[in-house]
Design an enzyme around this catalytic site. Structure first.
Site, mmCIF file in Angstrom:
data_model
loop_
_atom_site.group_PDB
_atom_site.id
_atom_site.type_symbol
_atom_site.label_atom_id
_atom_site.label_comp_id
_atom_site.label_asym_id
_atom_site.label_seq_id
_atom_site.Cartn_x
_atom_site.Cartn_y
_atom_site.Cartn_z
ATOM 1 N N SER A 112 0.944 -1.198 0.128
ATOM 2 C CA SER A 112 -0.011 -0.021 0.027
ATOM 3 C C SER A 112 0.736 1.322 -0.042
ATOM 4 C CB SER A 112 -0.993 -0.240 1.285
ATOM 5 O OG SER A 112 -1.765 1.054 1.142
ATOM 6 N N HIS B 236 -2.540 -1.296 -4.133
ATOM 7 C CA HIS B 236 -4.135 -1.339 -4.267
ATOM 8 C C HIS B 236 -4.310 -0.034 -3.880
ATOM 9 C CE1 HIS B 236 -4.521 -2.034 0.632
ATOM 10 N NE2 HIS B 236 -3.920 -0.882 0.153
#
EC number: 3.4.21.92
Length: 199
Positions: A97, A122
């Site tokens: 992330s 993501h």
């Protein structure tokens, strides 16, 4: 968590440091765990300190993080870009992330992963409660952040924004080799050749 203390012999006798302060002497900043405002402020303070010490010498940012708060991560990212000292990024364990975003934002040619690290990208996560109008406002802000993160990561990786948009719709895991091919890192390393260590 107990932080180890390192004792060094100097010309003036013994000096003791916590392990992170000792690493800082070698221009190593360690970003471990979830990225929140407290962690972000610590990392930023260390980057600014090392910049003041020597603005031309590399800083080595080691990342082992599952990600965290987007604004906290962006504060670190902006500081990395703001300072003159080149920031080399090294993934140990995982960079997921916002951790992966920071990994990709290191100095070109100086972004690394250790052999068995994993990288995951993501879209930003968000949750908000309240009136419908406020929920709509926050949803718009999350979409704006998503667009900005994809544009910046496209710039750092050389991938088209459209590919980033598609790949970040869901959790997208990569090995070091995959991340190298994607453009998130430049090299996979198994021995310390970047901070002068040897074995």
């Amino acid at each position: 968590m107990l932080v180890p203390i390192v004792v060094e012999q100097t010309g003036r006798g013994e000096r003791s440091y916590d392990i992170y302060s000792r690493l800082l002497k070698d221009r190593i900043v360690f970003l471990g765990g979830a990225i929140d405002d407290a962690i972000s402020n610590l990392v930023i303070a260390q980057l600014l300190f090392l910049e003041a010490e020597d603005p031309d010498k590399d800083i080595h940012l080691y990342i082992n993080s599952p990600g965290g708060v987007v604004t906290a991560g962006m504060a670190i990212y902006d500081t990395m870009r703001y300072i003159k000292a080149p920031v080399s990024t090294i993934c140990v364990g995982q960079a997921a992330s916002m951790g992966a975003f920071l990994l990709s934002g290191g100095e070109k040619g100086k972004r690394f992963s250790l052999t068995n690290s994993r990288i995951m990208i993501h879209q930003p996560l968000g949750g908000f409660q309240g009136q419908a109008t406020d929920i709509h406002i926050h949803a718009q802000e999350i979409l704006r952040m998503k667009k900005k993160l994809n544009e910046l990561m496209a710039e750092h990786t050389g991938q088209p924004v459209e590919k980033l948009e598609a790949d970040t719709e869901r959790d997208y895991f990569m090995s070091g080799e995959d991340a190298k091919n994607y453009g998130i890192i430049d090299s996979i390393i198994s021995r310390n050749t970047i901070t002068g260590g040897s074995r």
